[in-house]
Design an enzyme around this catalytic site. Structure first.
Site, mmCIF file in Angstrom:
data_model
loop_
_atom_site.group_PDB
_atom_site.id
_atom_site.type_symbol
_atom_site.label_atom_id
_atom_site.label_comp_id
_atom_site.label_asym_id
_atom_site.label_seq_id
_atom_site.Cartn_x
_atom_site.Cartn_y
_atom_site.Cartn_z
ATOM 1 N N GLY A 150 67.798 40.629 67.243
ATOM 2 C CA GLY A 150 69.348 39.982 66.954
ATOM 3 C C GLY A 150 69.160 38.609 66.436
ATOM 4 N N CYS A 195 61.532 40.755 69.877
ATOM 5 C CA CYS A 195 62.189 39.476 69.456
ATOM 6 C C CYS A 195 63.333 38.890 70.256
ATOM 7 C CB CYS A 195 62.753 39.689 67.963
ATOM 8 S SG CYS A 195 62.768 37.920 66.891
ATOM 9 N N TYR A 196 64.575 38.849 69.850
ATOM 10 C CA TYR A 196 65.581 38.287 70.506
ATOM 11 C C TYR A 196 65.828 39.115 71.949
ATOM 12 C CZ TYR A 196 70.619 38.249 72.168
ATOM 13 O OH TYR A 196 71.956 38.337 72.692
ATOM 14 N N HIS A 256 57.893 41.424 65.458
ATOM 15 C CA HIS A 256 58.395 42.797 65.265
ATOM 16 C C HIS A 256 57.369 43.945 65.012
ATOM 17 C CE1 HIS A 256 62.508 41.516 64.581
ATOM 18 N NE2 HIS A 256 62.082 40.451 64.498
ATOM 19 N N GLU A 302 57.823 46.929 64.740
ATOM 20 C CA GLU A 302 58.291 48.122 63.611
ATOM 21 C C GLU A 302 57.964 47.842 62.138
ATOM 22 O OE1 GLU A 302 62.052 45.284 64.522
ATOM 23 O OE2 GLU A 302 59.985 45.735 65.498
ATOM 24 N N SER A 306 75.625 69.317 45.789
ATOM 25 C CA SER A 306 75.147 68.355 44.610
ATOM 26 C C SER A 306 73.909 68.552 43.706
ATOM 27 C CB SER A 306 75.306 66.947 44.929
ATOM 28 O OG SER A 306 74.130 66.619 45.989
ATOM 29 N N GLY A 322 71.393 67.282 45.240
ATOM 30 C CA GLY A 322 70.537 66.067 45.852
ATOM 31 C C GLY A 322 69.738 66.551 46.931
ATOM 32 N N VAL A 323 68.748 66.018 47.681
ATOM 33 C CA VAL A 323 67.834 66.434 48.868
ATOM 34 C C VAL A 323 69.004 66.886 50.010
ATOM 35 C CG1 VAL A 323 66.196 65.809 50.335
ATOM 36 C CG2 VAL A 323 65.905 65.178 47.855
ATOM 37 N N ASP A 324 69.656 65.911 50.226
ATOM 38 C CA ASP A 324 70.301 66.196 51.476
ATOM 39 C C ASP A 324 71.402 67.280 51.461
ATOM 40 O OD1 ASP A 324 69.256 63.728 52.257
ATOM 41 O OD2 ASP A 324 71.101 62.429 51.713
ATOM 42 N N SER A 364 71.049 69.844 49.431
ATOM 43 C CA SER A 364 70.280 70.994 49.223
ATOM 44 C C SER A 364 69.510 71.518 50.680
ATOM 45 C CB SER A 364 69.070 70.697 48.336
ATOM 46 O OG SER A 364 69.601 70.422 47.097
ATOM 47 N N LYS A 394 65.749 60.425 56.150
ATOM 48 C CA LYS A 394 65.440 60.833 54.930
ATOM 49 C C LYS A 394 64.070 61.571 54.735
ATOM 50 C CE LYS A 394 67.262 60.749 51.183
ATOM 51 N NZ LYS A 394 68.389 61.474 50.496
#
Length: 513
Positions: free
Chosen positions: A55, A82-83, A172, A174, A226, A228-230, A232, A369
């Site tokens: 944060g 971190c924070y 971090h 990640e 549409s 698109g991937v999502d 579809s 995704k």
């Protein structure tokens, strides 16, 4: 059967999505929630572990973010980043102060030394680079905690109380800049939280198909496809679950890439569903005639898309459910409670008003995704659809600078197809996250054959990125760019110049408009 769950409490950090992705990559389910979650809500969530994000604030300030009182008495493992490492110290008897210039303030890549007797760093190298971003310092470590990592400047880089299963790191783990960061997260999940790794897309697909069948029953579902991937993958999931009870409306607005409309239609013919392909090219081009301002283009296309969808919906009649391909970053980025809105997504709230729906169903709402792509593979969607490049809703209209015409669309489709073809031939498509051609509004002088030309300039764009919030331009080999340029000027009429965009985000955006 419920998956094991990790709870990620967001304290305003910029990497909350990235933490969640790292956890999911370890085959453990997780969700990002605001730090304001109540103690009862945390208990009801029933996590096997909790991760506190970073944060921007200082824990000792009056209005800084703090978790629910009693969270440290739940006997649940906690990792503070971190924070939130300082948050652990602040709440459990330590002391956090502002660091001086030469006393523990660290930013960027930092050589760090780890104590491998700590479960978090077990079986990892004793030395490595970590990504630091902190201006505060744990002057006093809480009773019961030991120091488990240090750097040249800071003796308190990581702390742990293994009896209570509390861990804190100033860096971090990640981000990719931290060496072995994902392994540290994995150690927390498997060695501290005793995760079993029960989160897979195959398992999710089977559960989701069954849940859709139970929810829909004998009802009818409408989905705007549409291509698109999502959308579809969402359509394929519903097709697998309910077949003929699904109606997909594919609005072909004429702003798609080369052969894209036919590919979308062909991909869904394997399922026994009602697929309506609406040829709306002429009406979209008519609405866009003379329009050059990018935001106006977007609004016109978005409004016209809804109008076409409304008209088709009225023809179909009463529909019980609306399906949408909303994914998790859409939900997080659209802002909720303490989270800042990055951008508003059209499919997060707000429905067409042409019919009363019992419910909106969003089966991808909690997927990232990469998980959506994996789900598409499980559903046996063709690779060209599952791995297709991100494509904006307004399509090629915002990759044409200035007015959109049929002639310009044809030029851009051909140039873009050549670029994509050469990238695939060079086996580079997996080394970049988005690549495309754009048609500038600039004509330049050229020489072709023995004559002078005055034709369009095509711009090529390619970026690599973790999350699309920032992006770096791709270092495509010169010989590949040379082939692309040569083919475009030789094969695409009315183009005599090819440019390559070497601007990162920021200061630019990924798209041109």
């Amino acid at each position: 059967m419920q998956n094991q769950k990790i709870l990620i409490l967001n304290f305003g950090g910029q990497y909350d999505q990235l933490i969640a992705r790292r956890v999911r990559e370890c085959n453990v389910y997780c969700e990002v929630k605001p730090y304001t979650m109540t103690l009862q809500e945390i208990k009801d969530f029933n996590p096997i572990g909790i991760i506190f994000t970073g944060g921007p604030d200082s824990v000792y300030k009056e209005n800084s973010y703090h978790p629910a009182e009693g969270i440290f008495e739940l006997n649940i493992p906690i990792l503070g980043i971190c924070y939130s490492c300082q948050l652990l110290a602040h709440h459990l008897g330590g002391k956090v102060v502002a660091a001086g210039e030469d006393n523990a303030r660290e930013y960027g890549k930092t050589i760090t030394f780890y104590d491998n007797t700590c479960l978090l760093f077990e079986d990892l190298p004793e030395e490595g680079v970590s990504w630091m971003s902190h201006g505060d310092y744990m002057e006093k470590v809480p009773k019961g905690f030991k120091l488990t990592a240090h750097s040249e400047k800071c003796p308190n880089v990581a702390i742990c109380d293994e009896d209570r299963m509390f861990y804190g790191v100033q860096f971090h783990p990640e981000v990719n800049h931290t060496a072995n960061g994902k392994k540290m997260i994995r150690n927390f999940l498997y060695k501290v939280c005793n995760a079993v790794g029960d989160w897979t897309m195959e398992g999710y697909m089977h559960r989701c198909v069954e849940e859709i069948r139970q929810k829909v029953g004998t009802g009818q579902v409408l989905l705007a496809l549409s291509g698109g991937v999502d959308s579809s993958v969402c359509a394929a999931l519903f097709a697998e679950a309910i077949g003929k009870q699904l109606t997909c409306v594919f609005v072909d607005h004429g702003l798609l890439r080369k052969k894209e409309g036919d590919e979308v239609e062909a991909a869904f013919r394997r399922w026994d569903i009602h697929l309506i392909r609406v040829d709306a090219k002429e009406r979209f081009l008519n609405r866009l005639a003379g329009v050059t301002e990018p935001e106006q283009k977007r609004k016109i296309i978005g409004e016209e898309f809804i109008r076409v969808f409304e008209e088709e919906g009225k023809k179909i009649g009463q529909t019980d459910f609306l399906a949408q391909g909303t994914i998790y970053p859409d939900v997080i980025e659209s802002g909720k409670e303490n989270a800042e809105t990055i951008k508003s997504h059209h499919n997060v709230g707000g429905l067409p008003d042409f019919v009363d729906f019992k419910e909106i169903i969003e089966p991808l709402r909690l997927l990232f995704k990469d998980e959506v792509r994996e789900l598409g593979k499980q559903l046996k969607l063709p690779k060209y659809m599952v791995m297709r490049q991100p494509f904006p809703g307004p399509g090629l209209a915002i990759r044409i600078i200035g007015e959109v015409t049929e002639e310009k669309l044809e030029i851009l489709r051909e140039a873009d197809a050549i670029f994509r073809d050469e990238i695939e031939k060079a086996d580079l498509e997996n080394s970049m996250n988005q690549y495309f051609a754009a048609l500038t509004n600039m004509k330049t002088v050229g020489v072709m054959g023995d004559g002078r030309t005055y034709d369009w300039a095509i711009a090529l764009r390619s970026v690599t990125t973790e999350d699309f919030m920032t992006a770096d331009w791709t270092r495509i080999p010169y010989e590949v760019l040379d082939r692309v340029s040569s083919r475009i000027v030789n094969e695409v009429p009315h183009v005599n110049r090819v440019l390559y965009d070497i601007t990162s985000k920021p200061p630019s955006t990924v798209e041109f408009e």
